[in-house]
Design a protein around this motif. Structure first.
Motif, PDB file in Angstrom:
ATOM      1  N   UNK A  99     -12.177 -10.571   9.114  1.00  0.00           N
ATOM      2  CA  UNK A  99     -11.509 -11.856   8.911  1.00  0.00           C
ATOM      3  C   UNK A  99     -10.669 -11.853   7.630  1.00  0.00           C
ATOM      4  N   UNK A 100     -10.509 -10.677   7.024  1.00  0.00           N
ATOM      5  CA  UNK A 100      -9.627 -10.561   5.861  1.00  0.00           C
ATOM      6  C   UNK A 100     -10.228 -11.107   4.578  1.00  0.00           C
ATOM      7  N   UNK A 101     -11.480 -11.574   4.635  1.00  0.00           N
ATOM      8  CA  UNK A 101     -12.071 -12.202   3.453  1.00  0.00           C
ATOM      9  C   UNK A 101     -12.445 -11.174   2.390  1.00  0.00           C
ATOM     10  N   UNK A 102     -12.965 -10.026   2.819  1.00  0.00           N
ATOM     11  CA  UNK A 102     -13.450  -9.030   1.853  1.00  0.00           C
ATOM     12  C   UNK A 102     -12.322  -8.549   0.953  1.00  0.00           C
ATOM     13  N   UNK A 114       0.095  -3.889 -12.560  1.00  0.00           N
ATOM     14  CA  UNK A 114       0.906  -3.042 -11.663  1.00  0.00           C
ATOM     15  C   UNK A 114       0.804  -1.555 -11.990  1.00  0.00           C
ATOM     16  N   UNK A 115       0.484  -1.210 -13.238  1.00  0.00           N
ATOM     17  CA  UNK A 115       0.448   0.210 -13.601  1.00  0.00           C
ATOM     18  C   UNK A 115      -0.945   0.837 -13.467  1.00  0.00           C
ATOM     19  N   UNK A 116      -1.903   0.108 -12.866  1.00  0.00           N
ATOM     20  CA  UNK A 116      -3.240   0.680 -12.633  1.00  0.00           C
ATOM     21  C   UNK A 116      -3.438   0.885 -11.130  1.00  0.00           C
ATOM     22  N   UNK A 117      -4.405   1.727 -10.767  1.00  0.00           N
ATOM     23  CA  UNK A 117      -4.703   1.942  -9.348  1.00  0.00           C
ATOM     24  C   UNK A 117      -5.294   0.665  -8.760  1.00  0.00           C
ATOM     25  N   UNK A 118      -4.744   0.239  -7.646  1.00  0.00           N
ATOM     26  CA  UNK A 118      -5.178  -1.008  -7.022  1.00  0.00           C
ATOM     27  C   UNK A 118      -6.521  -0.792  -6.313  1.00  0.00           C
ATOM     28  N   UNK A 119      -7.303  -1.854  -6.178  1.00  0.00           N
ATOM     29  CA  UNK A 119      -8.583  -1.762  -5.480  1.00  0.00           C
ATOM     30  C   UNK A 119      -8.436  -2.128  -4.016  1.00  0.00           C
ATOM     31  N   UNK A 120      -9.471  -1.884  -3.260  1.00  0.00           N
ATOM     32  CA  UNK A 120      -9.517  -2.367  -1.880  1.00  0.00           C
ATOM     33  C   UNK A 120     -10.976  -2.537  -1.494  1.00  0.00           C
ATOM     34  N   UNK A 121     -11.227  -2.931  -0.244  1.00  0.00           N
ATOM     35  CA  UNK A 121     -12.602  -3.305   0.094  1.00  0.00           C
ATOM     36  C   UNK A 121     -13.551  -2.107   0.113  1.00  0.00           C
ATOM     37  N   UNK A 122     -14.814  -2.379  -0.198  1.00  0.00           N
ATOM     38  CA  UNK A 122     -15.858  -1.359  -0.297  1.00  0.00           C
ATOM     39  C   UNK A 122     -16.238  -0.816   1.072  1.00  0.00           C
ATOM     40  N   UNK A 263      -2.234  -1.241  11.120  1.00  0.00           N
ATOM     41  CA  UNK A 263      -3.070  -2.199  11.862  1.00  0.00           C
ATOM     42  C   UNK A 263      -4.547  -1.984  11.560  1.00  0.00           C
ATOM     43  N   UNK A 264      -4.862  -1.614  10.324  1.00  0.00           N
ATOM     44  CA  UNK A 264      -6.251  -1.435   9.888  1.00  0.00           C
ATOM     45  C   UNK A 264      -7.082  -2.669  10.268  1.00  0.00           C
ATOM     46  N   UNK A 265      -8.173  -2.444  11.013  1.00  0.00           N
ATOM     47  CA  UNK A 265      -8.999  -3.560  11.501  1.00  0.00           C
ATOM     48  C   UNK A 265      -9.574  -4.408  10.376  1.00  0.00           C
ATOM     49  N   UNK A 266      -9.646  -3.860   9.151  1.00  0.00           N
ATOM     50  CA  UNK A 266     -10.235  -4.625   8.047  1.00  0.00           C
ATOM     51  C   UNK A 266      -9.252  -4.837   6.890  1.00  0.00           C
ATOM     52  N   UNK A 267      -7.946  -4.596   7.148  1.00  0.00           N
ATOM     53  CA  UNK A 267      -6.878  -4.991   6.225  1.00  0.00           C
ATOM     54  C   UNK A 267      -6.934  -4.290   4.865  1.00  0.00           C
ATOM     55  N   UNK A 268      -7.454  -3.048   4.825  1.00  0.00           N
ATOM     56  CA  UNK A 268      -7.649  -2.391   3.530  1.00  0.00           C
ATOM     57  C   UNK A 268      -6.441  -1.644   2.989  1.00  0.00           C
ATOM     58  N   UNK A 269      -5.490  -1.283   3.866  1.00  0.00           N
ATOM     59  CA  UNK A 269      -4.399  -0.390   3.462  1.00  0.00           C
ATOM     60  C   UNK A 269      -3.440  -1.055   2.471  1.00  0.00           C
TER      61      UNK A 269
END
Lengths: 342, 342
Positions: A99-102, A114-122, A263-269
């Motif tokens: 549901x895109x919440x994570x 902007x100059x640091x590595x971005x995070x994404x879901x665990x 089309x990542x099912x959990x929107x992590x890309x």
């Protein structure tokens, strides 16, 4: 059944606490009154969270004109989702993921400059039993997939090396499965922790991950199927990067050009996390005892300090409050809650 | 672990379905994109419900600046709530009840005209095994509490009697417990079904209910305690009234003057549903084989037809849409969903 003539003495319940008087609940009054009743304590952050939960829950029902039958379906769905959870399966996390919440919460709670590595879901496949590896070790047992060598560098955004940081990485095998998805797992595989050298570098062997479906045999999978959504994630490698004094980075690198890249099912890309693999080549193959046709990935991770991260989070939270006509303040943790003057 | 040189052929997943391209999710784009991905089907009502779920869920996280740690607490709470559910315990219904959602949904989904008996929440203690009783029977076994005689009348709002309707009623005993809350329950007690006579009347014996706490040994009870809310409900008797062609009425009658009259833990009390018990008196005591000091309750229930109920619900749903600048229409069931032109 005969009528009883025996008189029973009722147990008297304790008197109700002082609080708002509520009666005659209608569509127009129930929300305000529920919030009032939920506000008889002094944990202002919890009070704020519950106020917003109730407001959104009720607004949802009012705006959709929710029926009793639909409410029953929702109750059953949540119950089934809870029943699906176990030590090795967290269906509510999966629900939050699809549901895109994570990824939203990660973005709000752990903003990056902007100059640091971005995070994404665990994601649901991290474990706490990964072994510590030496430079150049492989985190994979034999036959897990096409060998891949990762050469990494960890610095601050300005290039200052971050030494002795723990790089915890994990990925799936060529079947698209994590070690925890195999029955009778007795030791960690396709996961490990390597420490950075004095110059911030690390080197580790693993295998090329592949696209895979998230577990979809439960309530969340059934929901995806019902609304014509696929359960696949593009190939990726997870990382948690941790060092005292620095903001813990939870991120992942994704295969550019993967069929599921967009089309990542959990929107992590995220674009800045896309990798392209090279062939290892003769020199490195010889150096690390691999085949020149094996895969090679080089990546530069940039992390920020805890202080910088907190400052950025508070700044973003402050920006979110500004302009909105509210009675909110930021508390000592930098999180919004109602002003004590209200 | 040695590096593997065995090449494994990756299983190729099926190609992803055509759909919106999503990548680079940020606070600003994740909501719109999640809704897009959830909208690849033609069940427009479900599409609308999911759109609103995602919008409110994301707005909640954004407005509260939800942290990863708070999200984890919420995931654990929902998981615990699911685990607490069983055949005789529905903790998610309880959660909905204490958050005011259950009574709100009843109010939206089953609106009543001012001259009909208003509905209220069902609660978690209704069963489907209640026995059918004769006029004047008692639904209670001996020793369940102070005997109470109910004389009821069921009509349409204009006074037209409704004959042969099923009056399904249930209540707690003098200990504040329903039959289902006792271990080893082998038959229904303090619950029964009586049919109305030709003139719409019915008469049934039961016992005077008392105030009681909702089950509060689970996650919902712990939440109430944490926010200083009591778990008590005022004394009440539940009713479901059903007859072919009429809108099923789910309601309850509440004891006026009960200590919890204005602080019902689940917000069920409405002024027009408050009762005051009288003493039975000599004449009725003699007629029904009871004691003159036993209790007596007379109530006039007024129900509407299915057609009237549907018409009223659609009218209220239409009113809710009017004025709002939306692309919504009412579907064949009278429920809002996006216009197919959009």
């Amino acid at each position: 059944m005969p009528s009883s003539t025996k008189k029973t003495i009722s147990k008297e319940p304790p008197p109700p606490p002082k609080g708002p008087k509520i009666t005659e609940m209608t569509d127009d009054t129930i929300t305000k009154n529920t919030i009032l009743v939920n506000s008889q304590h002094t944990n202002m952050r919890l009070l704020f969270l519950l106020q917003k939960v109730v407001q959104h829950l009720h607004d949802f029902a009012i705006e959709t004109r929710l029926t009793t039958e639909e409410w029953e379906v929702a109750i059953q769905f949540l119950t089934d989702t809870g029943k699906m959870c176990s030590d090795i399966r967290q269906e509510f996390v999966l629900l939050s993921d699809v549901m895109g919440l994570s990824v939203l919460v990660d973005s709000i709670s752990h903003p990056k400059p902007p100059n640091a590595t971005i995070g994404t879901l665990l994601g649901p496949f991290h474990t706490h039993d990964a072994a510590e590896m030496h430079q150049g070790d492989s985190i994979c047992s034999d036959g897990r997939g096409e060998p891949l060598l990762i050469e990494g560098l960890l610095t601050e955004p300005d290039g200052t090396p971050v030494a002795d940081a723990a790089i915890d990485l994990w990925h799936c095998d060529a079947n698209g499965l994590y070690d925890t998805q195999y029955p009778n797992r007795d030791h960690p595989d396709m996961r490990g922790i390597v420490k950075t050298n004095n110059n911030g570098s690390f080197i580790i062997k693993c295998t090329r991950p592949v696209a895979y479906p998230i577990p979809h045999d439960g309530p969340v999978g059934k929901l995806l199927q019902k609304i014509n959504r696929h359960p696949y994630r593009p190939a990726h490698i997870h990382f948690i990067i941790e060092k005292e004094g620095y903001d813990r980075l939870i991120t992942a690198l994704y295969a550019k050009g993967d069929p599921y890249e967009t089309s990542d099912a959990v929107f992590g890309v995220k674009t800045s996390l896309l990798y392209t693999l090279d062939k290892l080549g003769t020199e490195k193959a010889k150096k690390y005892g691999m085949d020149p046709e094996d895969w090679y990935l080089k990546w530069h991770f940039k992390i920020i300090t805890k202080d910088e991260a907190k400052k950025l989070m508070v700044q973003k939270n402050q920006e979110a409050l500004t302009g909105a006509a509210t009675n909110l303040i930021l508390n000592a943790d930098g999180l919004p809650e109602p002003s004590p003057l209200d």
